[in-house]
Design a protein around this motif. Sequence first.
Motif, PDB file in Angstrom:
ATOM      1  N   GLN A  16     -66.603 102.679  27.698  1.00  0.00           N
ATOM      2  CA  GLN A  16     -67.188 102.824  26.368  1.00  0.00           C
ATOM      3  C   GLN A  16     -68.388 101.908  26.184  1.00  0.00           C
ATOM      4  N   ALA A  17     -69.266 102.322  25.280  1.00  0.00           N
ATOM      5  CA  ALA A  17     -70.382 101.482  24.836  1.00  0.00           C
ATOM      6  C   ALA A  17     -70.266 101.345  23.329  1.00  0.00           C
ATOM      7  N   GLY A  18     -70.727 100.202  22.824  1.00  0.00           N
ATOM      8  CA  GLY A  18     -70.622  99.932  21.399  1.00  0.00           C
ATOM      9  C   GLY A  18     -71.958  99.574  20.779  1.00  0.00           C
ATOM     10  N   LEU A  19     -71.922  99.322  19.498  1.00  0.00           N
ATOM     11  CA  LEU A  19     -73.099  98.998  18.712  1.00  0.00           C
ATOM     12  C   LEU A  19     -73.860  97.816  19.322  1.00  0.00           C
ATOM     13  N   GLY A  20     -75.175  98.015  19.489  1.00  0.00           N
ATOM     14  CA  GLY A  20     -76.032  96.959  20.012  1.00  0.00           C
ATOM     15  C   GLY A  20     -76.110  96.883  21.522  1.00  0.00           C
ATOM     16  N   LEU A  49     -65.494 103.633  16.862  1.00  0.00           N
ATOM     17  CA  LEU A  49     -66.357 102.466  17.057  1.00  0.00           C
ATOM     18  C   LEU A  49     -66.965 102.366  18.456  1.00  0.00           C
ATOM     19  N   HIS A  50     -67.189 103.523  19.064  1.00  0.00           N
ATOM     20  CA  HIS A  50     -67.934 103.562  20.327  1.00  0.00           C
ATOM     21  C   HIS A  50     -68.925 104.719  20.279  1.00  0.00           C
ATOM     22  N   VAL A  51     -69.800 104.776  21.277  1.00  0.00           N
ATOM     23  CA  VAL A  51     -70.798 105.849  21.321  1.00  0.00           C
ATOM     24  C   VAL A  51     -70.070 107.186  21.417  1.00  0.00           C
ATOM     25  N   ASN A  52     -70.416 108.090  20.518  1.00  0.00           N
ATOM     26  CA  ASN A  52     -69.818 109.416  20.484  1.00  0.00           C
ATOM     27  C   ASN A  52     -70.246 110.218  21.710  1.00  0.00           C
ATOM     28  N   SER A  58     -76.346 102.276  14.987  1.00  0.00           N
ATOM     29  CA  SER A  58     -75.189 102.666  14.157  1.00  0.00           C
ATOM     30  C   SER A  58     -75.021 104.185  14.090  1.00  0.00           C
ATOM     31  N   GLU A  59     -76.118 104.939  14.211  1.00  0.00           N
ATOM     32  CA  GLU A  59     -76.018 106.409  14.187  1.00  0.00           C
ATOM     33  C   GLU A  59     -75.318 106.970  15.424  1.00  0.00           C
ATOM     34  N   ASP A  60     -75.252 106.169  16.491  1.00  0.00           N
ATOM     35  CA  ASP A  60     -74.645 106.608  17.748  1.00  0.00           C
ATOM     36  C   ASP A  60     -73.132 106.403  17.778  1.00  0.00           C
ATOM     37  N   ILE A  61     -72.612 105.657  16.814  1.00  0.00           N
ATOM     38  CA  ILE A  61     -71.212 105.222  16.814  1.00  0.00           C
ATOM     39  C   ILE A  61     -70.346 106.198  16.023  1.00  0.00           C
TER      40      ILE A  61
END
Length: 131
Positions: free
Chosen positions: A65-69, A20-23, A13-16
């Motif tokens: 994009q990459a997302g949570l999990g 709602l995607h990886v910063n 969650s810290e990466d999002i």
Amino acid sequence: MQDIFTLKITVSSEDIDNLLHVNNLVYVKWMDKIATKHWAFLTKNYPLPQYVWVVMRHEIDYLKQAGLGDEITVKTWVGETKGITSVRFMEFYKSDVLLVKAKTTWAMLNAETYKPVRIREDVLRILSPEK
């Protein structure tokens, strides 16, 4: 080309960011993380504490994009190394989908003075073992 070094990262969650995607900045942190881990791996039997590396340039292409999990596989390898610089390539994958590709130019410094030093044979042997 030298062997490819890989690292697995699970998106937390810290990466999002608010989209709602990886910063994008998280990828830069991951680039530093894998470069540091790769250097530690390469020098585990032949430490070179007299040197440190600093980034001179990043070239980054954000493709998907990459997302949570999501589980991300990061691949890195060393490119041209000469003078005081060494190029490192990185690719970030989710499954077999390329998300981000990057090229970073690093400069080698003396660990005590923080002045640039020419990359000598001891470092070249570590970075380019096939030579």
